[in-house]
Enzyme design. Structure first.
Site, mmCIF file in Angstrom:
data_model
loop_
_atom_site.group_PDB
_atom_site.id
_atom_site.type_symbol
_atom_site.label_atom_id
_atom_site.label_comp_id
_atom_site.label_asym_id
_atom_site.label_seq_id
_atom_site.Cartn_x
_atom_site.Cartn_y
_atom_site.Cartn_z
ATOM 1 N N PHE A 122 41.964 90.389 36.320
ATOM 2 C CA PHE A 122 42.914 89.273 36.315
ATOM 3 C C PHE A 122 43.268 88.989 34.846
ATOM 4 O O PHE A 122 42.526 89.379 33.947
ATOM 5 C CB PHE A 122 42.252 88.062 36.976
ATOM 6 C CG PHE A 122 43.121 86.832 36.984
ATOM 7 C CD1 PHE A 122 44.281 86.795 37.730
ATOM 8 C CD2 PHE A 122 42.776 85.720 36.240
ATOM 9 C CE1 PHE A 122 45.086 85.667 37.729
ATOM 10 C CE2 PHE A 122 43.567 84.586 36.233
ATOM 11 C CZ PHE A 122 44.732 84.560 36.982
ATOM 12 N N ALA A 213 36.768 84.722 43.015
ATOM 13 C CA ALA A 213 37.615 83.531 43.210
ATOM 14 C C ALA A 213 38.036 83.360 44.668
ATOM 15 O O ALA A 213 38.127 82.241 45.162
ATOM 16 C CB ALA A 213 38.860 83.630 42.320
ATOM 17 N N HIS A 446 55.362 84.860 29.126
ATOM 18 C CA HIS A 446 55.968 84.272 30.328
ATOM 19 C C HIS A 446 55.769 82.758 30.397
ATOM 20 O O HIS A 446 56.578 82.057 30.988
ATOM 21 C CB HIS A 446 55.438 84.950 31.586
ATOM 22 C CG HIS A 446 53.949 84.909 31.726
ATOM 23 N ND1 HIS A 446 53.113 85.566 30.853
ATOM 24 C CD2 HIS A 446 53.154 84.283 32.603
ATOM 25 C CE1 HIS A 446 51.863 85.343 31.216
ATOM 26 N NE2 HIS A 446 51.854 84.565 32.272
HETATM 27 C C1 LIG Z 1 42.197 82.156 38.752
HETATM 28 C C2 LIG Z 1 41.405 83.372 38.498
HETATM 29 C C3 LIG Z 1 40.598 83.500 37.368
HETATM 30 C C4 LIG Z 1 40.548 82.473 36.268
HETATM 31 O O1 LIG Z 1 40.106 81.262 36.753
HETATM 32 P P1 LIG Z 1 40.571 79.856 36.158
HETATM 33 O O2 LIG Z 1 39.843 78.893 37.025
HETATM 34 O O3 LIG Z 1 42.057 79.789 36.305
HETATM 35 O O4 LIG Z 1 40.143 79.794 34.739
HETATM 36 C C5 LIG Z 1 39.860 84.663 37.235
HETATM 37 N N1 LIG Z 1 39.910 85.637 38.136
HETATM 38 C C6 LIG Z 1 40.694 85.554 39.238
HETATM 39 C C7 LIG Z 1 40.720 86.669 40.215
HETATM 40 C C8 LIG Z 1 41.466 84.428 39.451
HETATM 41 O O5 LIG Z 1 42.252 84.365 40.529
#
Ligand SMILES: *Cc1c(COP(=O)(O)O)cnc(C)c1O
Length: 456
Positions: A122, A213, A446
């Site tokens: 990510f 996540a 972006h």
């Molecule tokens: C959102 C996300 C992150 C980062 O997390 P934050 O809470 O936005 O700092 C890392 N990995 C994945 C796969 C994510 O979707």
């Protein structure tokens, strides 16, 4: 079962509805960058599913029980119990969001010159790998390149490429499996792929972590799509995935259906102790990690709710329904539809626009102008490369628009509204103008760039 949200609404928030002229003025003022719009100018906000979910009554009341003691708060022990139960890992550290977990863990694990391998890092994950002096290499499976084939597990890592890198000359510091594969179209990862990757890492003596996540959404798609897993509960499947890894980082702004939070969870007590030192120095004491007691309580409750089959089934059905309406309107999507987002193939809808005129951005902007829908492109504006004069030299592989679906926020009729606005655009795609960059910062362009329509 017909499509139906498995909850009713107790608290409502009015949605702003602007005229086309007001939206045009707002977009022009925002430099045609959706990140510069104000929320009060947006009718349906599909920019992100991160921290945008709706709390349940049970989460709200859990929040009232928050223990705000500096150290040893009851709320921490409740949070820890839920994460321990879910993951099976003995060491649990709360953090304020996912990227803090990445920074702390990768800082302890990676050494300069090493490489971090992933199905797809990510963007913050990649940035934290780079900040620790290592290099991030993505190894998506071959099926991921074909947008329209509905292969069930396009989030998988390429096992052949993984084995080759583990055998190669550059030392591998870690392997991170992102479930679901957010950077790779929100596609799920199969349990067979996680198990095989874990086995390769064990044989090579390389730590294997999950970026978890969307642990519950991945588990749900495994139950629906992978032979041998039907009939298991989402909690059982998620646990089986955690069992295969040495630890996990997670942004709890996604699958804990809360506004802020994350964790680092590890098997190795020495690594956990190293992370804890940095946690205390940069996030907060080990029993709160940058969160309030109230947050910890709401996260614990959210992690219980997110693995409920009724909730996950409805979420899958809602995203699939949006995908079917969008396809009926003549717009191609990345197949198959996942859970947290629907990806539109803007390149295919707007063939009159060259990559240098950003078809993804053009469609995202048109969705706002035509219907007040905010979303972001995942195409050449975000992922393309330019020369020193700002000319696009390497376009992104695909010109996509991501419609992220916040959890429990929008109803079926909101999603149908989105499809109707798209259908209007799809009736006359040739009238959608392209864009060119007027001003761009050197990093994370972006978020901050200013663009303008190109006069045909
Ligand atoms: C959102 C996300 C992150 C980062 O997390 P934050 O809470 O936005 O700092 C890392 N990995 C994945 C796969 C994510 O979707």
């Amino acid at each position: 079962m017909p499509l139906m949200e498995p909850y009713r609404i107790k608290v409502v928030e009015p949605i702003p509805i602007l005229t086309r002229a007001e939206r045009e003025a707002a977009m022009a003022r925002a430099g045609y960058n959706p990140f510069n719009l104000r929320a009060e100018e947006i009718t349906i906000d599909l920019l992100s599913d991160s921290g945008t979910g709706a709390l349940s009554a049970a989460q709200q009341s859990a929040g009232m029980l928050g223990d705000e003691s500096y150290a040893g708060a009851r709320s921490f022990f409740r949070f820890r119990e839920v994460v321990e139960d879910l993951t099976g890992y003995p060491s649990i550290l709360p953090v304020h969001q996912g990227r803090a977990a990445e920074r702390i863990l990768f800082g302890a694990v990676l050494k300069p010159g090493q490489v971090s391998l992933s199905n797809t890092h990510f963007d913050t994950t990649r940035a934290n790998v780079v900040l620790s002096g290592a290099t991030a290499v993505d190894l998506p499976c071959a099926e991921a390149a074909d947008l329209e084939t509905p292969a069930p597990f396009k989030g998988d890592i390429d096992l052949g490429a993984l084995a080759a890198h583990l055998d190669g000359d550059t030392p591998v510091g870690q392997v991170v499996m992102t479930i679901t594969n957010n950077g790779g179209g929100g596609q799920p990862v199969s349990m067979a792929n996680i198990a095989a990757a874990a086995e390769l890492c064990r044989a090579a003596g390389v730590p294997f972590f999950l970026d978890a996540a969307r642990f519950a959404e991945n588990a749900w798609l495994v139950i629906q799509r992978e032979p041998g897993w039907a009939g298991k509960t989402p909690r059982e499947v998620a646990r089986a995935a955690f069992d295969l890894a040495d630890g996990a980082v997670a942004s709890l702004k996604k699958d804990a259906i809360a506004h802020m939070g994350g964790f680092i969870a590890l098997r190795d007590p020495d690594l956990a102790a190293q992370c804890e030192l940095v946690l205390i120095a940069t996030e907060g004491f080990r029993t709160y990690g940058g969160l309030s007691g109230r947050d910890l309580e709401m996260l614990a409750q959210g992690m219980r709710e997110v693995v409920e089959p009724e909730y996950l089934a409805a979420r899958e059905a809602a995203t699939r329904h949006l995908g079917e309406c969008v396809k009926a309107a003549g717009v191609s999507i990345v197949e198959p539809a996942g859970l947290h987002a629907l990806y539109l193939n803007a390149g295919k809808l707007l063939p009159h626009l060259e990559p240098k005129h950003f078809p993804g951005h053009a469609l995202a902007t048109e969705l706002y102008l035509a219907g007040g829908i905010r979303c972001a492109e995942l195409g050449s504006l975000y992922l393309g490369e330019e020369d020193a004069d700002g000319n696009l030299v390497t376009p992104a592989p695909h010109e996509l628009v991501r419609l992220a679906i916040p959890r429990r926020v929008y109803t079926q009729s909101h999603l149908e509204y989105v499809a109707e606005v798209l259908a209007e655009i799809a009736k006359d795609p040739g009238s959608v103008p392209g864009y060119r960059v007027v001003e761009a910062p050197p990093l994370l362009r972006h978020f901050n760039c200013v663009v303008e329509p190109v006069k045909p």
